[in-house]
Enzyme design. Structure first.
Site, PDB file in Angstrom:
ATOM      1  N   LEU A   8       0.843  -1.203   0.000  1.00 51.83           N
ATOM      2  CA  LEU A   8       0.000   0.000   0.000  1.00 51.83           C
ATOM      3  C   LEU A   8       0.877   1.250   0.000  1.00 51.83           C
ATOM      4  CD1 LEU A   8      -2.617  -1.083   2.713  1.00 51.83           C
ATOM      5  CD2 LEU A   8      -2.577  -1.617   0.261  1.00 51.83           C
ATOM      6  N   ALA A   9       0.799   1.996  -1.097  1.00 46.95           N
ATOM      7  CA  ALA A   9       1.687   3.163  -1.216  1.00 46.95           C
ATOM      8  C   ALA A   9       0.994   4.329  -1.905  1.00 46.95           C
ATOM      9  CB  ALA A   9       2.941   2.759  -1.980  1.00 46.95           C
ATOM     10  N   ARG A  15       0.873  13.952   7.204  1.00 48.66           N
ATOM     11  CA  ARG A  15       1.644  14.367   8.373  1.00 48.66           C
ATOM     12  C   ARG A  15       3.093  14.714   8.050  1.00 48.66           C
ATOM     13  NH1 ARG A  15      -0.640   9.112  11.391  1.00 48.66           N
ATOM     14  NH2 ARG A  15      -0.880   8.529   9.197  1.00 48.66           N
ATOM     15  N   THR A  79      -6.864   2.553   4.096  1.00 46.81           N
ATOM     16  CA  THR A  79      -6.057   1.367   3.762  1.00 46.81           C
ATOM     17  C   THR A  79      -6.927   0.199   3.277  1.00 46.81           C
ATOM     18  OG1 THR A  79      -6.087   0.869   6.127  1.00 46.81           O
ATOM     19  CG2 THR A  79      -4.092   1.881   5.270  1.00 46.81           C
ATOM     20  N   LYS A 352      35.656  15.362 -14.424  1.00 50.83           N
ATOM     21  CA  LYS A 352      34.392  14.869 -14.980  1.00 50.83           C
ATOM     22  C   LYS A 352      34.660  14.051 -16.222  1.00 50.83           C
ATOM     23  CE  LYS A 352      32.132  16.275 -18.227  1.00 50.83           C
ATOM     24  NZ  LYS A 352      31.482  17.012 -19.320  1.00 50.83           N
ATOM     25  N   SER A 406      51.940  24.956 -15.169  1.00 51.18           N
ATOM     26  CA  SER A 406      50.873  25.572 -14.377  1.00 51.18           C
ATOM     27  C   SER A 406      50.049  26.516 -15.237  1.00 51.18           C
ATOM     28  CB  SER A 406      51.461  26.368 -13.213  1.00 51.18           C
ATOM     29  OG  SER A 406      52.111  25.491 -12.347  1.00 51.18           O
TER      30      SER A 406
HETATM   31  C1  UD1 Z   1      -1.827   1.945   9.701  1.00 50.92           C
HETATM   32  C2  UD1 Z   1      -2.809   1.018  10.422  1.00 50.92           C
HETATM   33  C3  UD1 Z   1      -2.407   0.942  11.902  1.00 50.92           C
HETATM   34  C4  UD1 Z   1      -0.973   0.446  12.008  1.00 50.92           C
HETATM   35  C5  UD1 Z   1      -0.025   1.315  11.181  1.00 50.92           C
HETATM   36  C6  UD1 Z   1       1.331   0.670  11.133  1.00 50.92           C
HETATM   37  C7  UD1 Z   1      -4.962   1.272   9.301  1.00 50.92           C
HETATM   38  C8  UD1 Z   1      -6.326   1.854   9.373  1.00 50.92           C
HETATM   39  N1  UD1 Z   1      -4.151   1.549  10.311  1.00 50.92           N
HETATM   40  O1  UD1 Z   1      -1.986   3.239  10.253  1.00 50.92           O
HETATM   41  O2  UD1 Z   1      -3.266   0.054  12.583  1.00 50.92           O
HETATM   42  O3  UD1 Z   1      -0.573   0.457  13.360  1.00 50.92           O
HETATM   43  O4  UD1 Z   1      -0.514   1.439   9.827  1.00 50.92           O
HETATM   44  O5  UD1 Z   1       2.290   1.546  10.625  1.00 50.92           O
HETATM   45  O6  UD1 Z   1      -4.669   0.558   8.352  1.00 50.92           O
HETATM   46  N2  UD1 Z   1      -2.478   4.112   2.080  1.00 50.92           N
HETATM   47  C9  UD1 Z   1      -3.040   3.956   0.822  1.00 50.92           C
HETATM   48  N3  UD1 Z   1      -4.273   4.462   0.582  1.00 50.92           N
HETATM   49  C10 UD1 Z   1      -5.008   5.085   1.533  1.00 50.92           C
HETATM   50  C11 UD1 Z   1      -4.427   5.226   2.827  1.00 50.92           C
HETATM   51  C12 UD1 Z   1      -3.176   4.730   3.058  1.00 50.92           C
HETATM   52  O7  UD1 Z   1      -2.406   3.395  -0.074  1.00 50.92           O
HETATM   53  O8  UD1 Z   1      -6.131   5.497   1.222  1.00 50.92           O
HETATM   54  C13 UD1 Z   1      -1.133   3.569   2.338  1.00 50.92           C
HETATM   55  C14 UD1 Z   1      -0.148   4.628   2.735  1.00 50.92           C
HETATM   56  O9  UD1 Z   1       0.538   5.122   1.602  1.00 50.92           O
HETATM   57  C15 UD1 Z   1       0.795   3.889   3.683  1.00 50.92           C
HETATM   58  C16 UD1 Z   1      -0.055   2.777   4.243  1.00 50.92           C
HETATM   59  O10 UD1 Z   1      -1.183   2.677   3.396  1.00 50.92           O
HETATM   60  O11 UD1 Z   1       1.915   3.336   3.015  1.00 50.92           O
HETATM   61  C17 UD1 Z   1      -0.504   3.052   5.675  1.00 50.92           C
HETATM   62  O12 UD1 Z   1      -1.231   4.237   5.713  1.00 50.92           O
HETATM   63  P1  UD1 Z   1      -1.074   5.279   6.908  1.00 50.92           P
HETATM   64  O13 UD1 Z   1      -1.983   6.401   6.669  1.00 50.92           O
HETATM   65  O14 UD1 Z   1       0.353   5.576   7.133  1.00 50.92           O
HETATM   66  O15 UD1 Z   1      -1.638   4.402   8.104  1.00 50.92           O
HETATM   67  P2  UD1 Z   1      -1.321   4.569   9.647  1.00 50.92           P
HETATM   68  O16 UD1 Z   1      -2.078   5.697  10.185  1.00 50.92           O
HETATM   69  O17 UD1 Z   1       0.129   4.550   9.884  1.00 50.92           O
HETATM   70 CA    CA Z   2       1.868   4.679   8.606  1.00 57.26          CA
END
Ligand code: UD1
Ligand code: CA
Length: 463
Positions: A8-9, A15, A79, A352, A406
């Site tokens: 998931l990225a 933040r 997520t 270079k 030089s």
């Molecule tokens: C999430 C978990 C939390 C866990 C933590 C670990 C959920 C609801 N919470 O929280 O329980 O302790 O990770 O680090 O899953 N992303 C998407 N699409 C979205 C939202 C997020 O692809 O719509 C991706 C983000 O890019 C990221 C990952 O999912 O790589 C996690 O998202 P993030 O918002 O960082 O979740 P946390 O609040 O850290």
């Molecule tokens: Ca996170």
């Protein structure tokens, strides 16, 4: 392993307060997501799907040669929604699916392997990788029933006071049977403080369905540190730095001040090499044995042989430096600088796209670009290869045993033949035949008695 992976990225990383997508922020010179993709790659999964959204085009660039499929989550609704975006791509895959966040770079192959193996052994429907930590703030908390079985995950924002005291956290890593995953995800709703689809909710759903849930505690909680803001980024970098530096020191490398030495984990350093503080070594770099590096040098994507000394404040990128060589202080080796055995590059020298032959010296204040230097060439202080005519770049060839006086300007394209010499202060714009002396400067004129004459002139004026 017989698994598919979903990374998931797509999140923007609010933040981070950044224009750069969170997963592209570097840790020791490499994007966070690159670490995760590398680790995933080493599991040899059947399929890898990366969910992208925010900054998708830039995020896609970093997978390199890896076989990765991308799916786009155009709105970041949480997520759970992100994981659901992989449905189409994996609908034909039957088996276990490993889902992980793209924002926790320190996870290791060994831990993920152990996690998946444990999931298979326990015949679980869903496994969650958890960690026991001193400070759980910011993470989802793992809820267990009286028998110690995981029953759900509660996000910090939705947690009660008591739940916030739970110090077992969710790492954001799950292994789920495909037969449950997609149906489970379809039951996730947005009834929570953030009004998002939480992937974590599938754990509670599995519990209600009476499925087999398996909570696995990671042995080193540092591995699951996630990056949500810049402070997390610094913690993660610091942890990785220590891990890497510790390994190097144990393998026979001296780090004079490991707290202030920044070496990417993939960099190789030979034994009996000493690295002074504030040195950064990143990318695809390699340092041989018995080298002395720094202080305050920056080395990226460069290879060094044995017994190389890089003095203070050098900047080296994409260069190749062989053996028994001294560089700097204050030298700049740019891409395709190739320094052969026994050569010397001194202070305030920029190289270079040039080869500096065996035993050749460029000791002071010179620019050498687009040049080939033979063996045992001596370049006098202040020499410049004038390689650019405003439109094109041209090459300078300096053959073996040449002595460049030089402050010589070598106007390229130009060739200085074997054993020749150029007079100091010359502008050389014609090829120099082997064994000759080339002088290209105005002849000196001395005006005798100059001081007396000017005094007389002054006196006359005063009258
Ligand atoms: C999430 C978990 C939390 C866990 C933590 C670990 C959920 C609801 N919470 O929280 O329980 O302790 O990770 O680090 O899953 N992303 C998407 N699409 C979205 C939202 C997020 O692809 O719509 C991706 C983000 O890019 C990221 C990952 O999912 O790589 C996690 O998202 P993030 O918002 O960082 O979740 P946390 O609040 O850290
Ligand atoms: Ca996170």
């Amino acid at each position: 392993m017989n698994i598919a992976v979903v990374v998931l990225a797509a999140g923007m990383g609010k933040r981070m307060k950044s224009d750069v997508p969170k997963v592209l922020h570097p840790v020791l010179g490499r994007p966070i997501l690159s670490y995760v993709l590398d680790t995933v790659d080493s599991l040899l999964p059947k399929r890898v799907v990366v969910v992208v959204g925010h900054g998708a085009e830039d995020v896609k660039k970093i997978s390199g040669s890896k076989k990765v499929a991308y799916v786009t989550q155009s709105k970041q609704l949480g997520t759970g929604h992100a994981a659901n975006c992989a449905t189409q791509a994996l609908k034909n895959f039957k088996g276990n699916i490993l889902i992980l966040n793209g924002d926790f770079p320190l996870i290791t192959t060994a831990s993920l392997k152990k996690f998946v193996n444990n999931h298979e052994k326990k015949k679980a429907d869903i496994s969650i990788l958890t960690a026991l930590v001193d400070d759980p703030s910011g993470y989802g908390r793992i809820k267990r029933d009286q028998k110690g079985k995981v029953s759900g995950i509660v996000e910090e924002k939705d947690a009660t006071r008591e739940e916030r005291y739970i110090n077992e956290i969710n790492s954001g890593t799950y292994c789920v049977k495909s037969s449950f995953l997609w149906s489970g995800l379809n039951k996730v709703n947005t009834k929570n403080k953030q009004k998002e689809y939480y992937l974590t909710d599938i754990v509670g759903i599995a519990n209600r369905d009476g499925l087999n849930i398996n909570g696995v505690v990671v042995s080193d909680s540092d591995e699951v540190m996630g990056v949500n803001d810049r402070l997390d980024l610094s913690y993660v970098e610091s942890a990785l730095k220590w891990k890497t530096n510790e390994k190097l020191m144990r393998s026979g490398v001296t780090l004079v001040d490991p707290e202030n030495t920044y070496i990417a984990p993939q960099v190789k350093v030979g034994r009996d090499t000493t690295i002074y503080p504030n040195t950064h070594i990143y990318g695809n770099s390699q340092i041989g044995r018995n080298c002395i590096i720094g202080p305050s040098s920056w080395i990226e994507d460069s290879k060094f042989g044995n017994s190389v000394t890089v003095r203070a404040s050098c900047y080296v990128t994409n260069a190749s430096v062989r053996n028994n060589i001294t560089i700097g202080p204050f030298a700049h080796l740019r891409p395709d600088a190739e320094i052969m055995d026994g050569a010397k590059i001194g202070n305030f020298v920029e190289i270079k796209k040039s080869k500096i032959g065996r035993g050749s010296k460029v000791p002071h204040l010179s620019y050498v670009g687009d040049a080939t230097l033979g063996k045992d060439v001596n370049i006098g202080a202040g020499t410049i290869t004038c390689n650019y005519d405003g439109v094109d770049k041209h090459r300078t060839v300096i053959e073996d045993n040449v002595f460049i006086g030089s402050d010589t300007m070598l106007v390229a394209p130009i060739k200085v033949g074997k054993g020749s010499t150029t007079g100091a202060g010359s502008t050389i714009s014609k090829d120099v035949p082997s064994g000759s002396l080339a002088i290209g400067r105005a002849r000196q004129t001395n005006i005798n008695d100059w001081k007396r004459k000017t005094k007389e002139k002054g006196r006359k004026k005063a009258k």
